[in-house]
Enzyme design. Structure first.
Site, PDB file in Angstrom:
ATOM      1  N   ALA A  16      65.203  44.326  30.100  1.00 16.57           N
ATOM      2  CA  ALA A  16      64.350  45.372  30.681  1.00 16.57           C
ATOM      3  C   ALA A  16      63.200  44.761  31.473  1.00 16.57           C
ATOM      4  CB  ALA A  16      63.819  46.287  29.579  1.00 16.57           C
ATOM      5  N   TYR A  17      62.599  43.738  30.914  1.00 14.77           N
ATOM      6  CA  TYR A  17      61.518  43.029  31.597  1.00 14.77           C
ATOM      7  C   TYR A  17      62.007  42.463  32.933  1.00 14.77           C
ATOM      8  CZ  TYR A  17      57.819  39.428  32.070  1.00 14.77           C
ATOM      9  OH  TYR A  17      56.782  38.625  32.500  1.00 14.77           O
ATOM     10  N   ASN A  18      63.237  41.912  32.914  1.00 17.66           N
ATOM     11  CA  ASN A  18      63.782  41.342  34.147  1.00 17.66           C
ATOM     12  C   ASN A  18      64.058  42.406  35.203  1.00 17.66           C
ATOM     13  OD1 ASN A  18      63.658  38.840  33.012  1.00 17.66           O
ATOM     14  ND2 ASN A  18      65.839  38.661  32.589  1.00 17.66           N
TER      15      ASN A  18
ATOM     16  N   ALA B 155      62.148  44.883  35.822  1.00 13.52           N
ATOM     17  CA  ALA B 155      60.859  45.066  36.489  1.00 13.52           C
ATOM     18  C   ALA B 155      60.477  43.848  37.315  1.00 13.52           C
ATOM     19  CB  ALA B 155      59.781  45.365  35.449  1.00 13.52           C
ATOM     20  N   LYS B 156      60.585  42.672  36.714  1.00 13.08           N
ATOM     21  CA  LYS B 156      60.196  41.454  37.429  1.00 13.08           C
ATOM     22  C   LYS B 156      61.145  41.154  38.581  1.00 13.08           C
ATOM     23  CE  LYS B 156      56.440  39.906  35.414  1.00 13.08           C
ATOM     24  NZ  LYS B 156      55.148  39.828  36.173  1.00 13.08           N
TER      25      LYS B 156
END
Length: 258
Positions: free
Chosen positions: A161-163, A165-166
């Protein structure tokens, strides 16, 4: 004959560093000020953010101010931008560092944690670029530096999930870099791996084995130090990097290569 003192790399420049009340952002704000920039510090913790701004002025002699607010909200980013313009009448450097995802296995995420992760990392950057770029275009100069993540490339555990966004934080620079190059504006990403400091220590306290997995993929055998990331940002913000545009630059100890 006494040697002339070398001029600072960022003498007379004005920078906004989002998410700069601690960690990487604080190191970046200090690093920019040490090279002559006046800096607007931002955060959501009033006392801590104010303290960093005061520390910058005391330690570097540069002007610094601070803004408190959630930068995933358009109106707050507009206020942040206006504060920098009111103080210094221009914005030369925008460092999009605000972030912080909820790091969990993907199916343990909730709708709320997914939204939080996107808001903190992607919307803070989008709104900041959207509000600051008109001022850079008007003055025909600007440096946008996004703080991305090496996990976008190496597929780190629990970072899906973080990836997401990033990945957007990485992808936007190719578009911005091409669209605004003729206005003497560059856009680039610095992508670090795990970064040593308070946040990594918090995870280490909860799950030492997980942090060891993060570190084990870094050949140097440790996380990045915030100052190492800051040094790369200072370089990209300077005129020494005027021909670097639309790039993702890994400052990662070799956790991914090429």
């Amino acid at each position: 004959m006494a040697s002339q003192q070398q001029e600072s790399l960022l003498e007379g420049k004005v920078a906004i560093v989002t998410g700069s009340s601690r960690g990487i952002g604080k190191a970046i704000a200090i690093g920019l000020a040490q090279q002559g920039a006046n800096v607007l510090v931002t955060g959501t913790h009033p006392e801590r953010t104010k303290a960093v701004s005061e520390e910058i002025t005391k330690e570097t002699g540069q002007q610094s101010d601070y803004y408190i607010g959630d930068l995933s909200k358009e109106e707050n980013v507009a206020e942040m931008t206006d504060k920098a313009i009111q103080n210094w009448e221009k914005i030369d450097i925008l460092v999009n560092n605000a972030g912080g995802g909820v790091i969990l296995p993907f199916l343990e995420q909730t709708p709320e944690t997914l939204k939080t992760t996107i808001d903190r990392n992607l919307w803070t950057m989008l709104w900041s670029c959207y509000k600051v770029l008109p001022h850079m275009v008007e003055q025909n100069y600007g440096r946008i530096i996004n703080i991305g993540a090496d996990s976008v490339r190496n597929g780190l555990w629990d970072h899906a999930a973080y990836n997401a966004a990033k990945g957007g934080v990485h992808a936007i620079v190719s578009g911005l870099g091409r669209e605004f190059a003729k206005s003497n504006i560059t856009a680039n990403v610095i992508a670090p791996p795990a970064v040593e400091g308070e946040l990594l220590d918090d995870i280490r306290d909860r799950d030492t084995k997980l942090v060891n997995r993060y570190i084990d993929i870094i050949p140097i055998g440790r996380g990045a130090y915030p100052e190492e990331v800051a040094d790369a940002v200072v370089f990209l913000a300077s005129d020494k990097a005027s021909f670097i545009n639309g790039q993702v630059i890994s400052v990662n100890g070799g956790s991914t290569m090429q």
